[in-house]
Design a protein around this motif. Structure first.
Motif, PDB file in Angstrom:
ATOM      1  N   GLN A 277     -14.220  17.282 -38.389  1.00 21.22           N
ATOM      2  CA  GLN A 277     -13.456  16.438 -37.475  1.00 21.22           C
ATOM      3  C   GLN A 277     -13.912  16.701 -36.041  1.00 21.22           C
ATOM      4  O   GLN A 277     -14.192  17.839 -35.663  1.00 21.22           O
ATOM      5  CB  GLN A 277     -11.957  16.730 -37.605  1.00 21.22           C
ATOM      6  N   ALA A 278     -13.997  15.653 -35.230  1.00 22.97           N
ATOM      7  CA  ALA A 278     -14.369  15.784 -33.818  1.00 22.97           C
ATOM      8  C   ALA A 278     -13.145  15.589 -32.945  1.00 22.97           C
ATOM      9  O   ALA A 278     -12.229  14.839 -33.290  1.00 22.97           O
ATOM     10  CB  ALA A 278     -15.443  14.764 -33.455  1.00 22.97           C
ATOM     11  N   GLU A 279     -13.125  16.270 -31.804  1.00 22.08           N
ATOM     12  CA  GLU A 279     -11.998  16.201 -30.890  1.00 22.08           C
ATOM     13  C   GLU A 279     -12.354  15.414 -29.638  1.00 22.08           C
ATOM     14  O   GLU A 279     -13.532  15.220 -29.308  1.00 22.08           O
ATOM     15  CB  GLU A 279     -11.550  17.616 -30.502  1.00 22.08           C
ATOM     16  N   ASP A 280     -11.322  14.991 -28.943  1.00 19.74           N
ATOM     17  CA  ASP A 280     -11.493  14.247 -27.705  1.00 19.74           C
ATOM     18  C   ASP A 280     -12.384  15.023 -26.734  1.00 19.74           C
ATOM     19  O   ASP A 280     -12.201  16.225 -26.513  1.00 19.74           O
ATOM     20  CB  ASP A 280     -10.126  14.001 -27.065  1.00 19.74           C
ATOM     21  N   GLY A 281     -13.372  14.332 -26.160  1.00 20.60           N
ATOM     22  CA  GLY A 281     -14.239  14.939 -25.163  1.00 20.60           C
ATOM     23  C   GLY A 281     -15.487  15.590 -25.710  1.00 20.60           C
ATOM     24  O   GLY A 281     -16.385  15.953 -24.939  1.00 20.60           O
ATOM     25  N   GLN A 282     -15.603  15.767 -27.027  1.00 23.46           N
ATOM     26  CA  GLN A 282     -16.796  16.387 -27.602  1.00 23.46           C
ATOM     27  C   GLN A 282     -17.946  15.375 -27.669  1.00 23.46           C
ATOM     28  O   GLN A 282     -17.751  14.212 -28.013  1.00 23.46           O
ATOM     29  CB  GLN A 282     -16.508  16.917 -29.003  1.00 23.46           C
ATOM     30  N   SER A 283     -19.139  15.840 -27.344  1.00 23.40           N
ATOM     31  CA  SER A 283     -20.346  15.020 -27.464  1.00 23.40           C
ATOM     32  C   SER A 283     -20.979  15.310 -28.819  1.00 23.40           C
ATOM     33  O   SER A 283     -21.449  16.426 -29.056  1.00 23.40           O
ATOM     34  CB  SER A 283     -21.316  15.331 -26.328  1.00 23.40           C
TER      35      SER A 283
END
Length: 414
Positions: A277-283
């Protein structure tokens, strides 16, 4: 650790830069060489103390004139939270600068001079807070040392501002008495405010709660298509971008905008590692289960809430250019990496932000705010600003000069 982004706003000489300087100074967040430079600048307050406002006045003209012209950003942290501070100019002619600084803020501190109370610039900045949908408003009634720390003065200004807040429908407003120059109620509570039972400014900033992105549908504006085409990575095809919102997971059903092609998240990479899962702000780099035609400027979105794809929109704009808006001119609209030719067909109204009244049949010129109807040459993919700020805004560019001439907040489909 959570990051709180906030901006200071207020009229000229209300003490915005001094408040930030005092906050940084009293939290030991100023480096020794910065402090030495401030002392060498030889700009003093009336009582002979060092003028801490110099800390954010980076331009030569700012230091010479003792005013703030451009937005200055400062960073510091405590044990409880990280902070990004934007110090915005108070002059009417720099409204565009204030809009720029406020567009990425979670909270706005509106300073009011205790001697003057609610004035036109207070109304202007409060209207901008409403326009930009800032999550929290803190009204700091400053220079309380100049009115003998009077509770009566504080309560009178508070009552006046509450009338304004009700008219603007600002729902989350707090009030605080301070003296930025003297340091009263900035980092520590002050004995001068024995009638005030609330927190100091720093304590407030460390503990304030505000709505974050958890309930927003995620978006991934594609910045780069990763296709090495080497023997080792012959079939590698990824889409790189910075995640906006939370909830991007492997296995998610997605839609590619503006084409509306559907697919599914196969893999998420971050710095060579696989994520579930990716979080807000991650590139990140995402891989899809299907070979889809995707280019820079497209947006990968969750199929559960795919946003809008339209050519005609209504938007609030703040005009940045010395040349007035020209409804006969072709402009460019840019949102993330996608740039599209547009025409502003109609000026619906201009806003007199001193009294919040609409004006019809007038031009929109430098620092003006108004509502317009925009027609794009191609489909635009977007959200409404009130639903998802990051993908509900953009900029207008004049292709003749390549200058950014307006900030745009999409309000509805036309």
């Amino acid at each position: 650790m959570k990051i709180l982004k906030f901006i200071t706003a207020g009229s000229v000489d209300d003490g915005k830069s001094t408040l930030i300087g005092r906050l940084l100074y009293d939290t030991d967040s100023i480096l020794d060489d910065q402090l030495e430079a401030i002392k060498k600048a030889n700009r003093k307050n009336n009582d002979g103390t060092v003028d801490l406002a110099i800390l954010t006045d980076g331009l030569k003209a700012e230091r010479e004139q003792g005013i703030t012209i451009d937005v200055a950003y400062k960073y510091f942290q405590t044990e409880n939270r990280k902070f990004i501070i934007a110090d915005a100019p108070g002059h009417i002619q720099y409204t565009r600068n204030m809009i720029t600084g406020a567009s990425n803020s979670d909270l706005i501190i509106i300073l009011v001079d205790a001697r003057k109370g609610v004035i036109e610039q207070t109304k202007r900045h409060s209207f901008l807070a409403k326009l930009l949908a800032l999550k929290k408003v803190l009204v700091c009634i400053n220079k309380m040392d100049m009115v003998d720390y009077s509770e009566e003065v504080f309560e009178t200004i508070k009552a006046d501002y509450q009338v304004l807040a009700e008219r603007l429908e600002l729902k989350d407003v707090d009030f605080m008495p301070v003296s930025a120059l003297k340091g009263d109620n900035i980092v520590n509570s002050s004995l001068h405010f024995d009638w005030y039972k609330g927190p100091s400014l720093l304590s407030y900033l460390e503990t304030v709660e505000y709505d974050e992105v958890d309930n927003q549908a995620w978006r991934l504006p594609v910045q780069w298509v990763v296709r090495p085409q080497t023997d080792e990575l012959h079939d590698y095809r990824g889409y790189a971008g910075r995640v906006v919102g939370n909830g991007l997971k492997v296995g998610d059903d997605v839609v590619i905008l503006p084409s509306s092609v559907k697919s599914k998240i196969k893999r998420i990479e971050l710095a060579g590692l696989d994520l579930d899962q990716a979080e807000d702000g991650q590139s990140v780099i995402v891989h899809l289960t299907d070979h889809v035609d995707i280019s820079r400027g497209d947006t990968i979105v969750t199929a559960r809430d795919a946003g809008l794809v339209e050519r005609n929109i209504e938007a609030n704009i703040c005009w940045f250019d010395n040349k007035a808006l020209d409804t006969n001119q072709i402009y460019l609209f840019q949102n993330f990496g996608r740039t599209t030719k547009v025409k502003i067909n109609e000026i619906i109204h201009k806003v007199d932000i001193n009294n919040q009244e609409y004006k019809y049949g007038e031009q929109i010129a430098l620092n003006d705010i108004g509502r317009v109807q925009i027609k794009a040459a191609e489909d635009l993919s977007f959200d409404l600003y009130q639903d998802h700020q990051a993908t509900g805004r953009g900029i207008i560019i004049d292709p003749r000069t390549n200058l950014t001439v307006a900030a745009v907040m999409i309000e509805s489909v036309a």
